[in-house]
Design a protein around this motif. Structure first.
Motif, short mmCIF file in Angstrom:
data_model
loop_
_atom_site.label_atom_id
_atom_site.label_comp_id
_atom_site.label_asym_id
_atom_site.label_seq_id
_atom_site.Cartn_x
_atom_site.Cartn_y
_atom_site.Cartn_z
N PHE A 283 -91.46 10.68 19.84
CA PHE A 283 -92.48 11.36 20.49
C PHE A 283 -93.13 12.57 19.47
CE2 PHE A 283 -93.18 14.86 23.59
CZ PHE A 283 -94.66 14.43 24.14
N ALA A 284 -92.28 12.92 18.85
CA ALA A 284 -92.69 14.13 17.89
C ALA A 284 -93.56 13.63 16.74
CB ALA A 284 -91.09 14.78 17.17
N ASP A 285 -93.46 12.30 16.41
CA ASP A 285 -94.25 12.10 15.15
C ASP A 285 -95.50 11.02 15.77
OD1 ASP A 285 -92.53 12.99 13.27
OD2 ASP A 285 -91.47 11.29 13.18
N LEU A 286 -95.91 11.50 16.87
CA LEU A 286 -96.89 10.66 17.63
C LEU A 286 -98.11 10.71 16.76
CD1 LEU A 286 -97.84 8.74 19.97
CD2 LEU A 286 -97.87 10.82 21.41
N GLY A 287 -98.36 12.07 16.41
CA GLY A 287 -99.62 12.61 16.02
C GLY A 287 -99.88 11.61 14.61
N HIS A 288 -98.79 11.07 14.10
CA HIS A 288 -99.11 10.39 12.79
C HIS A 288 -99.60 8.89 13.02
CE1 HIS A 288 -97.62 13.86 10.41
NE2 HIS A 288 -96.69 13.99 11.07
N PHE A 289 -99.27 8.44 14.28
CA PHE A 289 -99.34 6.99 14.36
C PHE A 289 -100.32 7.03 15.97
CE2 PHE A 289 -95.66 7.47 11.70
CZ PHE A 289 -95.88 6.70 10.93
N SER A 290 -100.06 5.78 16.58
CA SER A 290 -100.64 5.73 17.66
C SER A 290 -99.72 5.23 18.65
CB SER A 290 -101.94 4.88 17.74
OG SER A 290 -101.23 3.29 17.39
N TYR A 291 -99.68 5.37 19.89
CA TYR A 291 -99.02 4.94 21.06
C TYR A 291 -98.73 3.56 21.07
CZ TYR A 291 -97.56 3.46 25.77
OH TYR A 291 -96.66 3.03 26.63
N THR A 292 -99.61 2.58 20.94
CA THR A 292 -99.42 1.31 20.73
C THR A 292 -98.53 0.80 19.62
OG1 THR A 292 -101.57 1.02 21.78
CG2 THR A 292 -100.71 -0.96 20.83
N SER A 293 -98.93 1.56 18.46
CA SER A 293 -98.02 1.04 17.21
C SER A 293 -96.63 1.21 17.39
CB SER A 293 -98.61 1.87 15.96
OG SER A 293 -98.68 2.92 16.06
N ILE A 294 -96.22 2.54 17.90
CA ILE A 294 -94.96 2.91 18.02
C ILE A 294 -94.13 2.01 19.23
CG2 ILE A 294 -93.51 4.95 19.03
CD1 ILE A 294 -95.10 6.77 17.72
N GLN A 295 -94.94 1.79 20.17
CA GLN A 295 -94.47 0.78 21.29
C GLN A 295 -94.02 -0.54 20.50
OE1 GLN A 295 -97.09 -0.55 24.22
NE2 GLN A 295 -95.64 0.33 25.96
N ILE A 296 -95.06 -1.00 19.77
CA ILE A 296 -94.92 -2.22 19.16
C ILE A 296 -93.66 -2.37 18.37
CG2 ILE A 296 -95.82 -4.00 17.92
CD1 ILE A 296 -98.36 -3.73 18.91
N ALA A 297 -93.65 -1.39 17.27
CA ALA A 297 -92.40 -1.34 16.69
C ALA A 297 -91.20 -1.09 17.15
CB ALA A 297 -92.54 -0.02 15.46
N PHE A 298 -91.05 -0.51 18.21
CA PHE A 298 -89.71 -0.16 18.74
C PHE A 298 -89.20 -1.50 19.64
CE2 PHE A 298 -86.79 1.35 22.33
CZ PHE A 298 -85.71 1.69 21.17
N THR A 299 -90.30 -1.77 20.60
CA THR A 299 -90.02 -3.05 21.53
C THR A 299 -89.80 -4.23 21.07
OG1 THR A 299 -92.21 -3.39 22.03
CG2 THR A 299 -90.98 -1.53 23.44
N LEU A 300 -90.43 -4.55 19.97
CA LEU A 300 -90.45 -5.92 19.31
C LEU A 300 -89.58 -6.04 18.03
CD1 LEU A 300 -94.38 -7.03 19.49
CD2 LEU A 300 -92.24 -7.24 21.02
N PHE A 301 -89.04 -4.89 17.51
CA PHE A 301 -88.43 -4.90 16.29
C PHE A 301 -87.43 -4.13 16.06
CE2 PHE A 301 -87.10 -4.89 11.57
CZ PHE A 301 -87.43 -6.13 11.44
N VAL A 302 -87.35 -2.72 16.35
CA VAL A 302 -86.25 -1.74 16.45
C VAL A 302 -85.20 -2.03 17.17
CG1 VAL A 302 -85.54 0.51 16.27
CG2 VAL A 302 -87.64 -0.26 15.14
N TYR A 303 -85.78 -2.27 18.88
CA TYR A 303 -84.85 -2.29 19.64
C TYR A 303 -83.81 -3.65 19.81
CZ TYR A 303 -83.17 -3.04 24.55
OH TYR A 303 -82.50 -3.16 25.85
#
Length: 772
Positions: A283-303
């Protein structure tokens, strides 16, 4: 085929490519801290409170807790709910606070103006209905004590983020380096692990002033390699040791674990919560990226990678019940010996990447606190001209370095570091939950019942973890509490004294009649040049100017009262930054300029600022002339005009006017701004032409010539140098806060000239005594 369809599909394809690229880049910035948590979660959980028995009920229960904690908090709460509570694309504690302040009158900033609400970034994205007025909003706006309580909650979250900036580098690097323990005797461990940890921390902080843009391209590949590594190790351990470990993902094992272990299991939750350390960065670094990109990175790979990593460790431990060493439950015991050294190197690198992210986040949140008047002035250095938001604060950097080394040397134990880090992390999450519940009501206009459900569901989970961390007070949790208490005293003292100083200025400002009465009859002379009088006031003549004129009976031919103010928005567009108006009649040559910044705005250097300010004055003079003509209206102080910045920052103001005497030019060619290169440096020149309407523009032409002549003579920056004392008869707490606390902070922090980047050769300081 329809060409429009083809364009849309191409645009969509490019959009998806950009989103996937952002998702890849977010791995190195957002997920470094979260990805490194498998190094110490199990070791912290099984430190003292519970033991790993032959029945494996403990390891199954802990794995179930880790799985559901990662699923409910980082995935459901942050990815699907909190990330949507953005402030013009920005996230973090201050983003939530600014949203609340804009949708309810709860801000304690004293210099609010109605014009601020006209900013494009201030306006509501979804304008509320005219009759919308929730009871929660009425209650918040009615009681000032609730405004103070809200600010204290925000300060608490901010202080815990700063505390996490101390603890995360220590525990991450120490846990990564602790893999060396498997290759040496216990006698040599103390002389190797701690020194290497301290050396890595020192190198990390020493290199901060270079910025991360030079090596930032390496961050994503390092974290990507680490996530692939723990995924591969997890799959191998599951296949080799316990293919049925997936059964532990059932919540049945979680409830069974808590039921059977009771108090010991509850206390062990302080270690389990470390699995979501770093979730706040999404949430804190949301301004450097986009909601969709952070969602994709976490749900499809990090998690998935984290779940596989934790499952693999649990599968290995379920078949190995060794208690002969203190590190038998750690991460590295589940790593095959033939790949242990490469894994160790990757772990150290990713721990440094994760530490870098939290250090940068600490710099950012301190800068935001300073912008909102909640932190003493510090020097902010922008380390990259291309990447917005990369900053470095020297004094904070060295303080963090000393504290990190002290934590590593003082604790020398993952358990105590984990207890301290866990309390800081869970406190920030609780603050985010509380603020988001208010955003649900005030900004999303949802039912208070829905906000209460959100607060109760996620708040109860986090409160359970918070209580388990708080009970470890003597085992390390005292450190973030002590740091937060100290920082909150500093922040609240600074904010309180700053607000009182503004009230003093407001009550002691000089009337406009006094300013207009100054003249040759009183021995006052106007000297060539431009005088920029800095003040926090948005109207009236500040008392420091009257003090200046009383002691030195002269002031500049062009007088500008400048107010640098911060708005509860992340960014103020350059075209809406300057509010310009007159102070007195046109022939007095006095102006007011309010310069507005957001809490994430980058301040330009003084040369650029001075040029833009004078350009804004010139634009104001021309626009006023074209609107009023030759008949100047009686402008009242407080009537301001938004002046757009039409020029790039690398354009300078040329100290001359080209006066072309040609009556054949058309009316549309009057009062134009020309850009032309002079000696490879671009400069701005006002070209004022004589036409049939030249008489109407005579006063404006004369005023512009005076402005340019004064610019050639030079600019002086007049700042107040305050001496603050509490009023006689004030309470003991107020005297301690102002006479000792604020004055101590003021003496030992940066002056306003450094914060505003005023050149020392052009600085005039006016001493003022404030009796608050």
């Amino acid at each position: 085929m329809d060409p429009e369809i083809g364009k849309c599909s191409t645009s969509q394809k490019n959009s998806w490519k950009a989103t996937l690229l952002l998702a890849y880049q977010s791995l190195g910035v957002v997920y470094g801290d979260l990805s490194i948590s498998p190094l110490y979660v199990y070791k912290s959980t099984f430190a003292d409170d519970i033991t790993h028995s032959e029945s494996n009920k403990e390891i199954y229960g802990v794995l179930s807790l880790v799985f559901w904690t990662l699923t409910l908090v980082p995935l459901f709460k942050y990815v699907f709910i909190v990330l949507r509570a953005d402030d013009n694309g920005q996230g973090g504690t201050f983003a939530l606070y600014s949203l609340i302040c804009r949708h309810a009158k709860v801000s304690l900033l004293p210099n609010r103006q109605a014009a601020d609400e006209e900013l494009s970034t201030y306006r509501h994205e979804c304008p509320p209905e005219a009759n919308y007025k929730s009871r929660i909003k009425v209650l918040l706006e009615k009681h000032k004590n609730l405004h103070i309580a809200l600010l204290i909650v925000v300060m608490l979250g901010t202080c815990m983020v700063i505390g996490d900036g101390v603890l995360t580098p220590a525990i991450s690097v120490y846990s990564a380096v602790s893999g060396l323990q498997l290759s040496m005797s216990e006698v040599h461990q103390e002389y190797v692990v701690v020194p290497i940890t301290c050396f890595a921390i020192l190198c990390l902080f020493v290199l901060q002033h270079y910025g991360t843009h030079r090596v930032g391209f390496l961050f994503a590949p390092i974290v990507l390699t680490w996530l692939l590594c723990i995924s591969a190790l997890g799959i191998c351990n599951i296949i080799q040791w316990n293919p049925h470990i997936y059964k532990a993902l059932s919540p049945y094992y979680m409830f069974k674990f808590l039921k059977e272990t009771r108090k010991a299991g509850w206390m062990s939750l302080g270690g389990v919560l470390l699995c979501m350390t770093g979730s706040e960065a999404m949430f804190a670094d949301l301004g450097h990226f986009s909601y969709t990109s952070i969602q994709i990175a976490f749900t499809l790979f990090v998690y998935p990678a984290l779940i596989l990593g934790y499952m693999g460790q649990a599968a290995y431990l379920s078949r190995h019940h060794k208690n002969d060493t203190s590190y038998h439950i750690g991460f590295y015991v589940s790593v095959p010996e033939w790949v242990r050294w490469p894994v160790l190197v990757i772990a150290i690198l990713v721990s440094i990447v994760g530490s870098q992210a939290i250090i940068s986040g600490t710099f950012s949140i301190i800068n935001q606190s300073q912008c909102l008047g909640c932190f003493p002035r510090v020097k902010v250095v922008h380390t990259s001209n291309k990447i917005n938001g990369q900053i470095y604060i020297p004094e904070i950097n060295w303080m963090l370095m000393v504290l990190c080394v002290a934590v590593a040397v003082g604790f020398r134990d993952t358990k105590h570091m984990g207890n301290a880090s866990g309390l800081a992390v869970i406190t920030v999450m609780l603050v985010t939950t509380c603020l988001t519940s208010l955003v649900i009501i005030l900004r999303w206009h949802k039912s208070p019942l829905l906000a209460l459900c959100f607060l109760f569901f996620f708040g109860s989970i986090e409160a359970l973890y918070f209580s388990a961390s708080l009970v470890k007070f003597l085992d390390g949790a005292w450190l973030p509490i002590l740091l937060a208490l100290f920082l909150m005293i500093v922040m609240f003292t600074w904010h309180y004294a700053t607000t009182k100083k503004y009230e003093f200025d407001l009550h002691n400002k000089v009337s406009l009649d006094w300013l207009l009465a100054l003249g040759n009859s009183l021995g006052i002379t106007r000297v060539p040049g431009i005088g920029l009088v800095y003040s926090d006031l948005v109207s009236g003549v500040p008392a420091n100017f009257s003090h200046f004129v009383t002691n030195l009976p002269a002031f500049h031919h062009i007088l500008v009262f400048v107010c640098i103010k911060y708005i509860p928005v992340p960014f103020v567009p350059p075209a809406e930054r300057y509010l310009v108006g007159r102070v007195g009649p046109p022939d007095h040559r006095s102006y007011r300029c309010i310069v507005r910044y957001g809490y994430r705005d980058v301040h330009q250097d003084m040369d650029s600022f001075e040029s833009e300010l004078i350009m804004s004055l010139a634009e104001f003079i021309q626009s006023e002339a074209s609107y009023h003509g030759n008949q100047h209206s009686n402008v009242v102080d407080g009537q301001l005009t938004v002046i757009g910045s039409l020029l790039p920052r690398d354009y300078e103001f040329e100290e001359s006017i080209q006066q072309a005497r040609s009556s054949t030019q058309s009316l549309s060619e009057r009062n134009v701004k020309e850009l032309e290169p002079v000696d490879s440096v671009k400069k701005v020149r006002f070209q004022i032409e004589d036409t049939d309407c030249s008489k109407k523009d005579g006063p404006a032409r004369e005023e512009l010539e005076d402005l340019l002549t004064a610019r050639e003579a030079g600019t002086a920056f007049i700042l107040g140098h305050s001496h603050v004392h509490a009023k006689p008869g004030s309470s003991i707490m107020k005297k301690i806060a102002i006479n000792f606390g604020y004055n101590f902070l003021k003496r030992n922090c940066r002056g306003p000239d450094v914060a505003l980047r005023v050149p020392p050769a052009s600085l005039l300081e006016v001493g003022m005594v404030y009796v608050l």
